[in-house]
Design an enzyme around this catalytic site. Sequence first.
Site, PDB file in Angstrom:
ATOM      1  N   GLU A 157       0.862  -1.185   0.000  1.00 14.79           N
ATOM      2  CA  GLU A 157       0.000   0.000   0.000  1.00 14.79           C
ATOM      3  C   GLU A 157       0.901   1.239   0.000  1.00 14.79           C
ATOM      4  O   GLU A 157       1.882   1.305   0.742  1.00 14.79           O
ATOM      5  CB  GLU A 157      -0.843  -0.039   1.270  1.00 14.79           C
ATOM      6  N   ASP A 206      14.181  -2.798  14.208  1.00 14.23           N
ATOM      7  CA  ASP A 206      15.163  -1.883  13.602  1.00 14.23           C
ATOM      8  C   ASP A 206      14.613  -0.459  13.681  1.00 14.23           C
ATOM      9  O   ASP A 206      14.510   0.251  12.687  1.00 14.23           O
ATOM     10  CB  ASP A 206      15.415  -2.296  12.148  1.00 14.23           C
TER      11      ASP A 206
END
Length: 284
Positions: free
Chosen positions: A82, A191
């Site tokens: 998306e 991360d």
Amino acid sequence: MNKQQLEQLLGEDLTGMSSVGGGCIADSQVITTRSGRKFFLKQGFSNGMFRKEANGLKELARPGVIKVPDVIDCGDDYLILEHIEQGSKKKDFFEDLGHKLALLHRFEGEHFGFFEDNFIGSTPQENIPSEDEAHNWPLFYWNKRLMFQFRLAEKNGYADNTMQHLFALLEKVYEKILEGSEEAPSLMHGDLWGGNYMSDIKGNPVLIDPAVYYGHREADLAMTKLFGGFSAAFYRAYEETWPLQEGASERESIYLLYHVMNHLNLFGTGYYSQAIRLLEKLIR
């Protein structure tokens, strides 16, 4: 994946493909269809990295507490997401991000690690725990995080005698450093630096480019300190939602070490001194 393949997959003609920044490593484009729909395309690797990223995004979406891009399709050498239009951060953006990250961390796993190995940047990240590691966070973290990076540093020629000596000393004390911070496995972005969140068109926080696993939430928060980009309001909102255990600030260094070692292995000797300083601090 070429234009014709994309049109076949999406079921309509493309009217635009524009290159954009998509992190440090992937070749990223925004693609627009004739009906006006937009998608985010990542290419440039054929090692299964994009399938792992897709699985990580799906996992982060499971609790339903913070927006991540929906996965449209993926293969060994591409990922279609998306497209999230970027907007200015709303006034309470960082409060919202801190609150939602704490709620994300509340989502518990059955054991430490993940059902598959994945990547942190372009470095492999081992997630599948041994029987001993599955419910022992210090052992999992030592073997699957710190020692993995140390062995990679040895292979890359960065682990000199000084680093080898310091890691040997750290092995004797890492369990003591982490003692008393035991918690259930938390769903982690993995991360979480300043380049891996964004604001959508309404100014709401969105997480991108994860290295997902279930671990100790302090490790996610430590990564936010490596390069900055998170306000005091972020940490305050996190603490108000789910306070950290006593001694979290002292444990920050051992969690930062993983990411500094990864940057050493990815980008070279510019991170060597920082790794040594962290090791020296930890064994004092």
